[in-house]
Design a protein around this motif. Structure first.
Motif, PDB file in Angstrom:
ATOM      1  N   GLU A  27       0.836  -1.211   0.000  1.00 28.01           N
ATOM      2  CA  GLU A  27       0.000   0.000   0.000  1.00 28.01           C
ATOM      3  C   GLU A  27       0.865   1.253   0.000  1.00 28.01           C
ATOM      4  O   GLU A  27       0.531   2.260  -0.647  1.00 28.01           O
TER       5      GLU A  27
ATOM      6  N   SER B 173       0.881   4.251  -2.749  1.00 29.99           N
ATOM      7  CA  SER B 173       0.634   5.651  -2.376  1.00 29.99           C
ATOM      8  C   SER B 173       1.729   6.563  -2.911  1.00 29.99           C
ATOM      9  O   SER B 173       1.455   7.704  -3.302  1.00 29.99           O
TER      10      SER B 173
ATOM     11  N   ASP C 177       0.935   7.091  -6.581  1.00 30.24           N
ATOM     12  CA  ASP C 177      -0.231   7.970  -6.731  1.00 30.24           C
ATOM     13  C   ASP C 177       0.132   9.434  -6.472  1.00 30.24           C
ATOM     14  O   ASP C 177      -0.359  10.341  -7.153  1.00 30.24           O
TER      15      ASP C 177
END
Length: 198
Positions: free
Chosen positions: A58, A62, A65
């Motif tokens: 994750e 992130s 992103d």
């Protein structure tokens, strides 16, 4: 600083995971490292993410992103004079940031071998690339609308090629920064190639 000021456990774990990945790498980051860096506890990793690997995955997503958002902000940070300016702004946000983003670049490159062995991470990175492609397509369509021009091509393949150029330059820069072209040189090369093959 209180827990409230630091944010919730989930946010603190994600931030700690990004830091640990940048400092230690994917394979060498332990659950104890994550707990120490976040000021949380081992149980919170399982509660919020299901395990250490899921948390690291994750965190990698992130970071990607955040880079996508940075590119979009750079492209549309002011009025566009034309398509070439849009490409130059995008390349600056993708290429001329390598020095300041070195820890994130190392993290990105280290994610690839891990993704080859871990199906969930591979799926997450594939989804990130899908979001990056869609964001690029949306940016081209938005710029075309703002500039009042019709696109002479479908943007999907172009975006994939630009991502490949950025990824390739990222690897080259990590190995040999002095020999890697900057954003202006990339745009000049693409313009020369376009004229040569037209």
């Amino acid at each position: 600083m209180s827990r409230t000021e630091l944010g919730g456990y989930r946010e603190r774990l994600l931030a700690a995971a990004v830091n640990c990945l940048q400092e230690k790498g994917y394979a060498r980051t332990t659950a104890r490292d994550l707990v120490a860096a976040s000021g949380t506890n081992l149980a919170s990793i399982g509660y919020h993410f299901g395990g250490k690997d899921a948390l690291l995955n994750e965190a990698i997503v992130s970071a990607y992103d955040a880079w996508i958002e940075h590119v979009e902000e750079s492209v549309f940070g002011g009025p566009l004079a034309g398509p070439r300016e849009m490409l130059e702004r995008a390349m600056v946000a993708l290429v001329d940031v390598f020095a300041e983003m070195r820890p994130q670049l190392v993290l990105a490159v280290e994610a690839y071998p891990a993704a080859l062995r871990e199906e969930l991470l591979r799926a997450k990175l594939a989804a990130v690339y899908g979001r990056a492609r869609q964001a690029g397509i949306d940016m081209i369509n938005r710029a075309a609308a703002e500039l009042g021009v019709e696109l002479p091509f479908a943007p999907e393949a172009l975006i994939s090629v630009l991502i490949a150029i950025s990824d390739g330059l990222m690897i080259q820069w990590l190995l040999d920064p002095e020999s890697t072209p900057d954003a202006h040189q990339v745009v000049e090369a693409l313009a020369a190639l376009s004229a040569f093959i037209a």
